[in-house]
Write a protein that holds these residues in place. Sequence first.
Motif, PDB file in Angstrom:
ATOM      1  N   LEU A  11     131.073  41.100  28.430  1.00  0.00           N
ATOM      2  CA  LEU A  11     130.817  39.730  28.078  1.00  0.00           C
ATOM      3  C   LEU A  11     129.436  39.837  27.639  1.00  0.00           C
ATOM      4  CD1 LEU A  11     131.698  38.119  31.661  1.00  0.00           C
ATOM      5  CD2 LEU A  11     132.734  37.654  29.351  1.00  0.00           C
ATOM      6  N   GLY A  12     129.027  40.578  26.626  1.00  0.00           N
ATOM      7  CA  GLY A  12     128.060  40.784  26.014  1.00  0.00           C
ATOM      8  C   GLY A  12     127.781  39.914  24.831  1.00  0.00           C
ATOM      9  N   ARG A  13     127.285  40.609  23.646  1.00  0.00           N
ATOM     10  CA  ARG A  13     126.772  39.774  22.484  1.00  0.00           C
ATOM     11  C   ARG A  13     128.081  39.080  21.943  1.00  0.00           C
ATOM     12  NH1 ARG A  13     124.240  43.048  17.895  1.00  0.00           N
ATOM     13  NH2 ARG A  13     125.972  44.381  18.206  1.00  0.00           N
ATOM     14  N   LEU A  14     129.218  39.955  21.682  1.00  0.00           N
ATOM     15  CA  LEU A  14     130.613  39.425  21.146  1.00  0.00           C
ATOM     16  C   LEU A  14     131.607  39.055  22.488  1.00  0.00           C
ATOM     17  CD1 LEU A  14     132.106  38.945  18.964  1.00  0.00           C
ATOM     18  CD2 LEU A  14     132.972  41.340  18.992  1.00  0.00           C
ATOM     19  N   SER A  36     132.194  42.382  33.715  1.00  0.00           N
ATOM     20  CA  SER A  36     131.313  42.884  33.136  1.00  0.00           C
ATOM     21  C   SER A  36     130.324  43.856  34.225  1.00  0.00           C
ATOM     22  CB  SER A  36     130.411  41.950  32.646  1.00  0.00           C
ATOM     23  OG  SER A  36     128.981  42.136  32.307  1.00  0.00           O
ATOM     24  N   LEU A  37     129.147  44.489  33.856  1.00  0.00           N
ATOM     25  CA  LEU A  37     128.451  45.138  34.773  1.00  0.00           C
ATOM     26  C   LEU A  37     127.143  44.208  35.298  1.00  0.00           C
ATOM     27  CD1 LEU A  37     128.009  48.693  33.218  1.00  0.00           C
ATOM     28  CD2 LEU A  37     129.779  47.849  34.863  1.00  0.00           C
ATOM     29  N   GLU A  41     126.488  37.250  33.771  1.00  0.00           N
ATOM     30  CA  GLU A  41     127.267  37.224  32.640  1.00  0.00           C
ATOM     31  C   GLU A  41     128.704  36.795  33.345  1.00  0.00           C
ATOM     32  OE1 GLU A  41     125.933  40.446  29.320  1.00  0.00           O
ATOM     33  OE2 GLU A  41     127.675  40.972  30.330  1.00  0.00           O
ATOM     34  N   ALA A  73     135.777  44.249  24.963  1.00  0.00           N
ATOM     35  CA  ALA A  73     134.551  43.979  24.154  1.00  0.00           C
ATOM     36  C   ALA A  73     133.434  44.605  24.737  1.00  0.00           C
ATOM     37  CB  ALA A  73     134.329  42.608  23.914  1.00  0.00           C
ATOM     38  N   SER A  74     133.814  45.891  25.267  1.00  0.00           N
ATOM     39  CA  SER A  74     132.944  46.840  25.968  1.00  0.00           C
ATOM     40  C   SER A  74     132.412  47.759  24.847  1.00  0.00           C
ATOM     41  CB  SER A  74     133.627  47.440  27.257  1.00  0.00           C
ATOM     42  OG  SER A  74     134.753  48.193  26.588  1.00  0.00           O
ATOM     43  N   SER A  76     131.554  50.709  22.442  1.00  0.00           N
ATOM     44  CA  SER A  76     132.505  51.209  21.517  1.00  0.00           C
ATOM     45  C   SER A  76     133.045  52.650  22.446  1.00  0.00           C
ATOM     46  CB  SER A  76     131.894  51.561  20.265  1.00  0.00           C
ATOM     47  OG  SER A  76     131.602  50.521  19.701  1.00  0.00           O
ATOM     48  N   HIS A  79     136.314  52.319  24.537  1.00  0.00           N
ATOM     49  CA  HIS A  79     137.598  51.451  24.063  1.00  0.00           C
ATOM     50  C   HIS A  79     138.689  52.456  24.372  1.00  0.00           C
ATOM     51  CE1 HIS A  79     135.173  48.605  20.772  1.00  0.00           C
ATOM     52  NE2 HIS A  79     134.845  48.789  22.227  1.00  0.00           N
ATOM     53  N   GLU A  96     137.997  45.469  20.175  1.00  0.00           N
ATOM     54  CA  GLU A  96     136.859  45.489  19.274  1.00  0.00           C
ATOM     55  C   GLU A  96     136.854  46.657  18.340  1.00  0.00           C
ATOM     56  OE1 GLU A  96     135.180  43.744  17.335  1.00  0.00           O
ATOM     57  OE2 GLU A  96     136.059  41.832  18.290  1.00  0.00           O
ATOM     58  N   LYS A  97     136.335  46.514  17.200  1.00  0.00           N
ATOM     59  CA  LYS A  97     136.115  47.492  16.465  1.00  0.00           C
ATOM     60  C   LYS A  97     134.904  48.528  16.929  1.00  0.00           C
ATOM     61  CE  LYS A  97     132.433  46.265  14.839  1.00  0.00           C
ATOM     62  NZ  LYS A  97     130.949  47.046  15.226  1.00  0.00           N
ATOM     63  N   MET A 126     137.757  41.183  12.162  1.00  0.00           N
ATOM     64  CA  MET A 126     137.834  39.668  11.814  1.00  0.00           C
ATOM     65  C   MET A 126     137.823  39.057  10.863  1.00  0.00           C
ATOM     66  SD  MET A 126     134.675  40.447  12.596  1.00  0.00           S
ATOM     67  CE  MET A 126     133.203  40.028  12.067  1.00  0.00           C
ATOM     68  N   ASN A 171     122.591  51.129  25.468  1.00  0.00           N
ATOM     69  CA  ASN A 171     123.543  51.047  26.461  1.00  0.00           C
ATOM     70  C   ASN A 171     124.516  52.183  26.479  1.00  0.00           C
ATOM     71  OD1 ASN A 171     123.113  48.803  28.056  1.00  0.00           O
ATOM     72  ND2 ASN A 171     124.458  47.266  26.640  1.00  0.00           N
ATOM     73  N   HIS A 184     133.348  47.348   9.007  1.00  0.00           N
ATOM     74  CA  HIS A 184     133.888  46.120   8.407  1.00  0.00           C
ATOM     75  C   HIS A 184     134.439  46.222   6.896  1.00  0.00           C
ATOM     76  CE1 HIS A 184     134.104  43.931  12.216  1.00  0.00           C
ATOM     77  NE2 HIS A 184     132.779  43.954  12.133  1.00  0.00           N
TER      78      HIS A 184
HETATM   79  P1  NAI Z   1     126.635  44.431  24.695  1.00  0.00           P
HETATM   80  O1  NAI Z   1     126.050  45.441  24.887  1.00  0.00           O
HETATM   81  O2  NAI Z   1     126.269  43.371  24.228  1.00  0.00           O
HETATM   82  O3  NAI Z   1     127.733  44.178  25.709  1.00  0.00           O
HETATM   83  C1  NAI Z   1     128.514  44.894  26.343  1.00  0.00           C
HETATM   84  C2  NAI Z   1     129.299  44.516  27.622  1.00  0.00           C
HETATM   85  O4  NAI Z   1     130.079  45.373  28.095  1.00  0.00           O
HETATM   86  C3  NAI Z   1     128.448  43.869  28.821  1.00  0.00           C
HETATM   87  O5  NAI Z   1     129.039  42.837  29.247  1.00  0.00           O
HETATM   88  C4  NAI Z   1     128.466  45.003  29.784  1.00  0.00           C
HETATM   89  O6  NAI Z   1     128.408  44.516  31.090  1.00  0.00           O
HETATM   90  C5  NAI Z   1     130.055  45.334  29.647  1.00  0.00           C
HETATM   91  N1  NAI Z   1     130.148  46.697  30.031  1.00  0.00           N
HETATM   92  C6  NAI Z   1     129.392  47.881  29.571  1.00  0.00           C
HETATM   93  N2  NAI Z   1     129.739  49.139  30.376  1.00  0.00           N
HETATM   94  C7  NAI Z   1     130.840  48.306  30.926  1.00  0.00           C
HETATM   95  C8  NAI Z   1     132.063  49.452  31.817  1.00  0.00           C
HETATM   96  N3  NAI Z   1     132.027  50.730  32.241  1.00  0.00           N
HETATM   97  N4  NAI Z   1     133.074  48.361  32.462  1.00  0.00           N
HETATM   98  C9  NAI Z   1     132.974  47.175  31.996  1.00  0.00           C
HETATM   99  N5  NAI Z   1     132.345  46.512  31.421  1.00  0.00           N
HETATM  100  C10 NAI Z   1     131.093  47.221  30.849  1.00  0.00           C
HETATM  101  O7  NAI Z   1     127.592  44.758  23.599  1.00  0.00           O
HETATM  102  P2  NAI Z   1     128.112  43.932  22.248  1.00  0.00           P
HETATM  103  O8  NAI Z   1     127.562  43.892  21.090  1.00  0.00           O
HETATM  104  O9  NAI Z   1     128.992  42.559  22.627  1.00  0.00           O
HETATM  105  O10 NAI Z   1     129.555  44.986  21.563  1.00  0.00           O
HETATM  106  C11 NAI Z   1     130.616  45.113  22.277  1.00  0.00           C
HETATM  107  C12 NAI Z   1     131.775  45.720  21.492  1.00  0.00           C
HETATM  108  O11 NAI Z   1     132.210  44.659  20.381  1.00  0.00           O
HETATM  109  C13 NAI Z   1     131.341  46.818  20.700  1.00  0.00           C
HETATM  110  O12 NAI Z   1     132.221  47.855  20.401  1.00  0.00           O
HETATM  111  C14 NAI Z   1     131.017  46.442  19.067  1.00  0.00           C
HETATM  112  O13 NAI Z   1     131.086  47.513  18.215  1.00  0.00           O
HETATM  113  C15 NAI Z   1     131.872  45.254  19.251  1.00  0.00           C
HETATM  114  N6  NAI Z   1     131.405  44.159  18.262  1.00  0.00           N
HETATM  115  C16 NAI Z   1     131.947  43.905  17.042  1.00  0.00           C
HETATM  116  C17 NAI Z   1     131.444  42.953  16.455  1.00  0.00           C
HETATM  117  C18 NAI Z   1     132.278  42.543  15.196  1.00  0.00           C
HETATM  118  O14 NAI Z   1     131.716  41.944  14.147  1.00  0.00           O
HETATM  119  N7  NAI Z   1     133.739  42.296  15.275  1.00  0.00           N
HETATM  120  C19 NAI Z   1     130.139  42.282  16.557  1.00  0.00           C
HETATM  121  C20 NAI Z   1     129.400  42.694  17.521  1.00  0.00           C
HETATM  122  C21 NAI Z   1     129.981  43.877  18.379  1.00  0.00           C
END
Ligand code: NAI
Length: 339
Positions: A11-14, A36-37, A41, A73-74, A76, A79, A96-97, A126, A171, A184
């Motif tokens: 539940l981070g940025r994306l 989420s951790l 969030e 959406a954790s 990468s 995944h 997610e990618k 997307m 992270n 992308h």
């Molecule tokens: P972030 O670091 O903002 O959020 C990560 C989330 O995952 C947090 O909620 C964290 O609590 C959770 N998390 C971390 N480890 C975990 C675990 N072991 N078990 C459960 N939850 C866990 O990351 P962000 O930026 O949201 O990116 C997440 C994914 O989305 C990445 O794979 C990134 O490549 C992708 N992404 C894709 C985008 C796009 O344009 N399609 C844009 C931004 C990110």
Amino acid sequence: MTVINFGIVGLGRLGKIHAENLAKNVPGSCLIAACSLVEEELAFARNQLGVAKTYTTYEEMLDNPSLDAVVIASPSSFHVTQIRQGLEKGLHVFCEKPIGLTVNEIEQIIPIINLHSNQKFMLGFMRRYDTSYRYAKKMVEDGEIGEITLIRCYGIDPSSGMDSFLKFAKNGTSGGLFSDMSIHDIDLVRWFTNSEIKKVWALGNNKAYPQLDALGELETGAAMMALDNQAIAFLVAGRNAVHGYHVETELIGTKGMIRVATIPEKNLVTVYNEHGANRPVSKDFPERFKEAFIDELTEFVSCISSNRQPEITALDGLYATEVAIACKNSWLQNECIDV
Ligand code: NAI
């Protein structure tokens, strides 16, 4: 309409954006679980989105018997494991990618995805659902610019996002600039040309953010690519667009050219003031691809409801990652690399 019950991990940025879309904007979806951790969030999911159950481990969430599908959406690096766990619980999986960070781990997950062919699997490229890119794709398919000879792609994050990127990069591993950002553009190159990238030559530097050296990350990168069908691709990736979020694509064909977002406009407004005539620009990816994020999940729900596999497959993820890794190796080894 059948309602698909979703869980989301991350539940981070994306993840927040996907969660909100599943809860409010995607027809036929219901967000019933989130993981989420980070407690704030999870509180957001419960209080703002009405999510019934929240979890701090993915395994516990997967034990929820009401789930039909999961959105991953954790970071990468999780995944491939989370795809496998979701599929083995009988769930449809949207990831997610990038699909994975190494070719080896992706090659291992593909047979598992294929084994669960009654469940739907989709990857989050997307941009293929963005209105402008769909418009350009249709023109290309209708032959309006003839045969593509060259594609030029810019994918540059806003410098205002550097703090949040640093958090993201610490992270877990992002996979580096080419796997995280250029992926992308690599997908767009493959999508527009229907051809594979066979050779890359990449360069990079950290002039704007020397502190990225310590994280093994890059701020600016560029790659020249040769495709099977003799087309050329040229990619620029970066994390320091001071004006906003700069995603731009140019397709040069034998009969014409198409440019998507030469100025990454926010809307149709032009501001006339003491600075001149100015076009406001998109500030970040959530703004630029707001509709595309909704449309890709709407398509995923539609695939589940109508029992058809999504267009974007795990192989698209594999090929894009292979090219991204080749770019990284080319930069590190300072040589042209065959993919
Ligand atoms: P972030 O670091 O903002 O959020 C990560 C989330 O995952 C947090 O909620 C964290 O609590 C959770 N998390 C971390 N480890 C975990 C675990 N072991 N078990 C459960 N939850 C866990 O990351 P962000 O930026 O949201 O990116 C997440 C994914 O989305 C990445 O794979 C990134 O490549 C992708 N992404 C894709 C985008 C796009 O344009 N399609 C844009 C931004 C990110």
